[in-house]
Write a protein that holds these residues in place. Structure first.
Motif, PDB file in Angstrom:
ATOM      1  N   TRP A 134      -4.691   6.003  -0.679  1.00  0.00           N
ATOM      2  CA  TRP A 134      -3.635   4.934  -1.057  1.00  0.00           C
ATOM      3  C   TRP A 134      -3.849   4.329  -2.313  1.00  0.00           C
ATOM      4  O   TRP A 134      -4.944   4.364  -2.912  1.00  0.00           O
ATOM      5  CB  TRP A 134      -3.832   3.960   0.104  1.00  0.00           C
ATOM      6  CG  TRP A 134      -3.383   4.478   1.399  1.00  0.00           C
ATOM      7  CD1 TRP A 134      -4.296   5.380   2.292  1.00  0.00           C
ATOM      8  CD2 TRP A 134      -2.114   4.498   2.173  1.00  0.00           C
ATOM      9  NE1 TRP A 134      -3.521   5.437   3.330  1.00  0.00           N
ATOM     10  CE2 TRP A 134      -2.227   5.235   3.523  1.00  0.00           C
ATOM     11  CE3 TRP A 134      -0.995   3.876   1.753  1.00  0.00           C
ATOM     12  CZ2 TRP A 134      -1.171   5.265   4.471  1.00  0.00           C
ATOM     13  CZ3 TRP A 134       0.286   3.951   2.628  1.00  0.00           C
ATOM     14  CH2 TRP A 134       0.134   4.789   4.088  1.00  0.00           C
TER      15      TRP A 134
ATOM     16  N   GLU B  36      -2.662   0.593  -4.147  1.00  0.00           N
ATOM     17  CA  GLU B  36      -2.046  -0.909  -3.839  1.00  0.00           C
ATOM     18  C   GLU B  36      -1.183  -1.495  -5.271  1.00  0.00           C
ATOM     19  O   GLU B  36      -1.720  -1.294  -6.437  1.00  0.00           O
ATOM     20  CB  GLU B  36      -3.103  -1.985  -3.656  1.00  0.00           C
ATOM     21  CG  GLU B  36      -2.491  -3.415  -3.302  1.00  0.00           C
ATOM     22  CD  GLU B  36      -3.697  -4.156  -2.429  1.00  0.00           C
ATOM     23  OE1 GLU B  36      -3.393  -5.463  -2.445  1.00  0.00           O
ATOM     24  OE2 GLU B  36      -4.574  -3.709  -1.880  1.00  0.00           O
TER      25      GLU B  36
ATOM     26  N   ARG C  55       0.831  -0.995  -0.057  1.00  0.00           N
ATOM     27  CA  ARG C  55       0.223  -0.108   0.143  1.00  0.00           C
ATOM     28  C   ARG C  55       0.976   1.157   0.079  1.00  0.00           C
ATOM     29  O   ARG C  55       1.963   1.329   0.848  1.00  0.00           O
ATOM     30  CB  ARG C  55      -0.871  -0.061   1.238  1.00  0.00           C
ATOM     31  CG  ARG C  55      -2.265  -0.851   0.871  1.00  0.00           C
ATOM     32  CD  ARG C  55      -3.215  -0.987   2.303  1.00  0.00           C
ATOM     33  NE  ARG C  55      -3.583   0.390   2.664  1.00  0.00           N
ATOM     34  CZ  ARG C  55      -4.676   0.975   1.954  1.00  0.00           C
ATOM     35  NH1 ARG C  55      -5.078   0.097   0.982  1.00  0.00           N
ATOM     36  NH2 ARG C  55      -5.261   1.901   2.208  1.00  0.00           N
TER      37      ARG C  55
ATOM     38  N   VAL D 214       1.715  -5.114   2.689  1.00  0.00           N
ATOM     39  CA  VAL D 214       0.231  -5.860   3.082  1.00  0.00           C
ATOM     40  C   VAL D 214       0.493  -7.387   2.955  1.00  0.00           C
ATOM     41  O   VAL D 214       0.345  -7.983   3.951  1.00  0.00           O
ATOM     42  CB  VAL D 214      -0.686  -5.686   1.898  1.00  0.00           C
ATOM     43  CG1 VAL D 214      -1.951  -6.613   2.078  1.00  0.00           C
ATOM     44  CG2 VAL D 214      -0.894  -4.181   1.551  1.00  0.00           C
TER      45      VAL D 214
END
Length: 299
Positions: free
Chosen positions: A244, A246, A217, A271
């Protein structure tokens, strides 16, 4: 041709052209300019500079660069997948030329480039006296050298480590001496030596390591920088949520990957996989522990 930083650009373009997926000209510019930015060097501002460099590379090294048309996009890679301007397929004249060119950048270990490159080209074993940073005393060993790689202003050699019977990476700046190991039969490496480094950041790879899916992230304010200075070429955006984004990478989890991620501080959060999350937490925790001990106390 833009002669300023030309030889260094060729080395960086070579790294792009070795990748099976191929690189667009824009991706090559980003890769080169990220490298230059870290060293305070002026960026490449024209796509034509990269295109001219590739034509010159083909002419100077008698190789062919393949043009892959994917929709409206053109990706470039070597037609001969085993070719590299630092590979064992080159003549000694080529290696000596690269030796002269790269010495001007004063990479650590460059004084051993010529004997190692000669052994790669002529396919003979070397006896090296080598010491890691933590070793009290350097040790002699026999190696079969396959490949040279510049990384973070150091030169590294991929070689078959005879005493340990496995592939190993040696920093040329940790070598004390090099000599030819006469009478030692040379062992060929299976496959393309450049592929050894394809799935990782840096040069550290343990036996049995395989690439894993890594999810990160990334804070939106850091995203553009990380997209132009990619952590690894497999990197892609798979989602965005508020402040954010990913990212997904497929890469070996190693020390250099951890180092790369640590520089972003709280702007990048791991993550998965859990092993990488735990390593990062442990390293940050150790760093905080040291800081809390040595920081000045308020009076």
């Amino acid at each position: 041709m833009n002669n300023k930083n030309y030889s260094l650009r060729l080395v960086l373009i070579d790294r792009c052209l070795r990748k099976a997926r191929g690189f667009t000209v824009i991706e090559m510019m980003d890769f080169i300019n990220n490298y230059f930015e870290e060293r305070g060097m002026n960026p490449v501002r024209s796509k034509q500079t990269i295109q001219n460099d590739m034509v010159q590379l083909e002419n100077d090294y008698y190789t062919t660069i393949e043009r892959l048309h994917v929709g409206q996009t053109v990706r470039y890679r070597y037609e001969d997948r085993s070719f590299s301007i630092t590979s064992r397929d080159l003549t000694m004249e080529d290696f000596q030329r690269m030796d002269r060119l790269m010495r001007q950048f004063n990479y650590a270990g460059s004084h051993f480039l010529h004997p190692v490159a000669e052994a790669i080209e002529r396919k003979y074993a070397l006896k090296i006296v080598y010491g890691k940073f933590m070793d009290e005393k350097p040790h002699a060993r026999i190696v079969y050298p396959y490949y040279l790689l510049p990384y973070h202003e150091r030169w590294y050699m991929l070689a078959w480590n005879v005493p340990r019977q496995k592939l190993s990476v040696f920093g040329l700046d940790r070598i004390v001496s090099v000599e030819r190991a006469d009478g030692e039969p040379f062992r060929e490496m299976e496959g393309n030596p450049a592929d050894y480094f394809e799935d990782m950041v840096g040069v550290t790879r343990n036996e049995g390591d395989e690439p894993q899916e890594v999810r990160l992230r990334v804070a939106k304010e850091q995203l553009n920088y990380i997209q132009t200075r990619k952590i690894h070429q497999s990197q892609e955006i798979v989602g965005q949520d508020g402040d954010w984004a990913e990212l997904r990478l497929r890469v070996i989890v190693n020390y250099e990957l951890e180092q790369e991620l640590l520089q972003y501080g709280e702007k990048v959060v791991v993550v998965s996989p859990s092993i990488l999350r735990e390593r990062m937490k442990e390293r940050i925790g150790r760093a905080w522990g040291v800081y809390s001990v040595v920081r000045p106390q308020n009076t």
